[in-house]
Write a protein that holds these residues in place. Structure first.
Motif, PDB file in Angstrom:
ATOM      1  N   VAL A 154       0.832  -1.205   0.000  1.00 55.77           N
ATOM      2  CA  VAL A 154       0.000   0.000   0.000  1.00 55.77           C
ATOM      3  C   VAL A 154       0.868   1.257   0.000  1.00 55.77           C
ATOM      4  N   GLY A 155       1.894   1.275   0.840  1.00 55.43           N
ATOM      5  CA  GLY A 155       2.775   2.434   0.882  1.00 55.43           C
ATOM      6  C   GLY A 155       3.543   2.637  -0.404  1.00 55.43           C
ATOM      7  N   THR A 156       3.990   1.549  -1.022  1.00 52.09           N
ATOM      8  CA  THR A 156       4.737   1.667  -2.272  1.00 52.09           C
ATOM      9  C   THR A 156       3.873   2.220  -3.389  1.00 52.09           C
ATOM     10  N   LEU A 157       2.653   1.701  -3.525  1.00 54.89           N
ATOM     11  CA  LEU A 157       1.774   2.180  -4.586  1.00 54.89           C
ATOM     12  C   LEU A 157       1.353   3.628  -4.359  1.00 54.89           C
ATOM     13  N   LEU A 158       1.097   3.997  -3.110  1.00 56.00           N
ATOM     14  CA  LEU A 158       0.673   5.365  -2.821  1.00 56.00           C
ATOM     15  C   LEU A 158       1.800   6.363  -3.094  1.00 56.00           C
ATOM     16  N   LEU A 159       2.949   6.143  -2.475  1.00 53.08           N
ATOM     17  CA  LEU A 159       4.064   7.072  -2.661  1.00 53.08           C
ATOM     18  C   LEU A 159       4.613   7.027  -4.088  1.00 53.08           C
ATOM     19  N   GLY A 160       4.693   5.837  -4.662  1.00 57.52           N
ATOM     20  CA  GLY A 160       5.208   5.723  -6.020  1.00 57.52           C
ATOM     21  C   GLY A 160       4.320   6.383  -7.049  1.00 57.52           C
ATOM     22  N   SER A 161       3.004   6.238  -6.911  1.00 62.95           N
ATOM     23  CA  SER A 161       2.091   6.878  -7.864  1.00 62.95           C
ATOM     24  C   SER A 161       2.123   8.397  -7.736  1.00 62.95           C
ATOM     25  N   MET A 162       2.230   8.913  -6.517  1.00 62.96           N
ATOM     26  CA  MET A 162       2.302  10.364  -6.321  1.00 62.96           C
ATOM     27  C   MET A 162       3.582  10.931  -6.923  1.00 62.96           C
ATOM     28  N   ALA A 163       4.703  10.282  -6.666  1.00 69.39           N
ATOM     29  CA  ALA A 163       5.969  10.758  -7.234  1.00 69.39           C
ATOM     30  C   ALA A 163       5.984  10.636  -8.752  1.00 69.39           C
ATOM     31  N   ALA A 164       5.461   9.531  -9.279  1.00 65.39           N
ATOM     32  CA  ALA A 164       5.443   9.347 -10.729  1.00 65.39           C
ATOM     33  C   ALA A 164       4.532  10.360 -11.411  1.00 65.39           C
ATOM     34  N   TYR A 165       3.414  10.693 -10.795  1.00 70.32           N
ATOM     35  CA  TYR A 165       2.495  11.677 -11.374  1.00 70.32           C
ATOM     36  C   TYR A 165       3.148  13.050 -11.462  1.00 70.32           C
ATOM     37  N   VAL A 166       3.848  13.448 -10.419  1.00 72.59           N
ATOM     38  CA  VAL A 166       4.522  14.750 -10.433  1.00 72.59           C
ATOM     39  C   VAL A 166       5.635  14.766 -11.483  1.00 72.59           C
ATOM     40  N   LEU A 167       6.421  13.709 -11.558  1.00 68.54           N
ATOM     41  CA  LEU A 167       7.512  13.668 -12.528  1.00 68.54           C
ATOM     42  C   LEU A 167       7.006  13.610 -13.961  1.00 68.54           C
ATOM     43  N   VAL A 179       7.983  -4.770  12.722  1.00 69.51           N
ATOM     44  CA  VAL A 179       7.194  -4.888  11.502  1.00 69.51           C
ATOM     45  C   VAL A 179       7.211  -3.582  10.721  1.00 69.51           C
ATOM     46  N   HIS A 180       7.016  -2.449  11.392  1.00 68.34           N
ATOM     47  CA  HIS A 180       6.977  -1.178  10.683  1.00 68.34           C
ATOM     48  C   HIS A 180       8.339  -0.813  10.111  1.00 68.34           C
ATOM     49  N   GLY A 181       9.429  -1.233  10.769  1.00 65.53           N
ATOM     50  CA  GLY A 181      10.746  -0.989  10.198  1.00 65.53           C
ATOM     51  C   GLY A 181      10.959  -1.765   8.913  1.00 65.53           C
ATOM     52  N   LEU A 182      10.544  -3.026   8.905  1.00 63.82           N
ATOM     53  CA  LEU A 182      10.677  -3.832   7.694  1.00 63.82           C
ATOM     54  C   LEU A 182       9.771  -3.314   6.586  1.00 63.82           C
ATOM     55  N   ILE A 183       8.610  -2.777   6.936  1.00 63.60           N
ATOM     56  CA  ILE A 183       7.717  -2.187   5.933  1.00 63.60           C
ATOM     57  C   ILE A 183       8.386  -0.990   5.258  1.00 63.60           C
ATOM     58  N   LEU A 184       9.023  -0.134   6.050  1.00 59.76           N
ATOM     59  CA  LEU A 184       9.709   1.035   5.484  1.00 59.76           C
ATOM     60  C   LEU A 184      10.844   0.620   4.549  1.00 59.76           C
ATOM     61  N   VAL A 185      11.583  -0.406   4.927  1.00 57.88           N
ATOM     62  CA  VAL A 185      12.674  -0.881   4.068  1.00 57.88           C
ATOM     63  C   VAL A 185      12.126  -1.459   2.773  1.00 57.88           C
ATOM     64  N   TYR A 186      11.047  -2.221   2.840  1.00 61.39           N
ATOM     65  CA  TYR A 186      10.430  -2.777   1.635  1.00 61.39           C
ATOM     66  C   TYR A 186       9.946  -1.663   0.716  1.00 61.39           C
TER      67      TYR A 186
END
Length: 305
Positions: A110-123, A166-173
């Protein structure tokens, strides 16, 4: 006596010759296409057999006893031994590994798709100083081997108090999956029509509302495609959790499978080992079977405008 000269006979008309074949010395294009199709289909069949046969053998072995696996490995099971699956689920702690993996992969996806889509849209949609530089930074992140960052990443996570969490591993992923996600979605957002976004802006929609209510639904095929790729990579990730997640209670499925292979190998419980292996494969196979149309649509979208 008057002699009349007979006029010469008219030449017989030539019968039209139908051009049914290729000129001599040149191969027929139809024959070439047939040979190529036969060769390509034959290679695909061989590849499918090489991929499917080990999977079927693992599934078949998960329902057999240890003696039948060793004595008749290619024979069908005499009956379905479901106790192998229950033993792997409870005694081998596959249930705990599954729960930890679902929490980590679900949050990171969920975090990857959210942050990745926002960054990709701006770029993809906005021109500003440093746009191309940031884009090439993400591309450079794809070529950076993760094994070189394991030691400094371990100390950074330890100093931040995120080690064995768990949250640390999520951030790394998320950080591990962002470069490919941004690269993929940037190209996808560039193919979407700008007229709809411009109409939304003229109607008074903000950039945030335009992105979440207009552009993001239009990018659904691309999101599903890159989501599947990230899911496969994060579900099978072994190196990162091995270094950053050493607590026995927080281990993910890849770590659990290694422990299961070692422990069951010493015990000789091969049926339980195959049952645990099939359990780990089922979510991946189910995800691809359910979303295979969306994956193909996302990969081919934007090829033709």
């Amino acid at each position: 006596m008057k002699v009349t000269e007979t006029p010469p006979a008219a030449p017989a008309p030539r019968s039209p010759v139908a051009k049914t074949g290729a000129p001599s010395g040149r191969p027929d294009k139809g024959t070439e296409g047939t040979v190529l199709n036969v060769f390509s289909h034959g290679m695909l069949i061989i590849w499918a057999v090489l991929v499917v046969m080990p999977l079927l053998w693992a599934v078949m072995s998960s329902f057999k006893t240890d003696d039948s696996i060793l004595s008749t490995p290619w024979a069908l099971p005499d009956k379905l031994h479901f106790e192998n699956w229950s033993r792997a689920w409870t005694q081998a702690h596959m249930s705990d590994y599954f729960l930890n993996t679902i929490l980590v992969v679900g949050g990171s996806l969920v975090g990857t798709l959210l942050l990745g889509s926002m960054a990709a849209y701006v770029l993809a949609r906005f021109d500003f100083p440093g746009n191309r530089f940031i884009y090439f930074l993400f591309i450079g992140g794809m070529s950076f081997p993760i094994i070189l960052a394991l030691v400094p990443l371990f100390f950074v996570m330890n100093n931040m108090g995120l080690l064995n969490s768990v949250h640390g591993l999520i951030l790394v992923y998320i950080a591990y999956s962002l470069p490919f996600t941004v690269f993929f979605l940037t190209s996808f957002f560039r193919t979407l029509p700008t007229s709809i976004a411009e109409a939304a802006m003229l109607d008074g929609a903000s950039h945030t509302r335009t992105f979440f209510q207009v552009m993001l639904p239009m990018a659904k095929p691309g999101l599903i495609s890159v989501g599947i790729f990230n899911f496969l990579g994060q579900w099978n990730q072994y190196m990162l959790p091995t270094v950053l997640n050493t607590e026995p209670d927080g281990k993910v499925l890849s770590q659990g499978l290694v422990e299961l292979a070692v422990s069951q190998g010493y015990k000789g419980d091969w049926s339980g080992l195959f049952a645990g292996l099939v359990m780990a494969m089922l979510p991946v196979l189910a995800a691809y079977v359910v979303f295979q149309r969306q994956v193909v649509a996302g990969l081919t979208a934007g090829a033709l405008k």
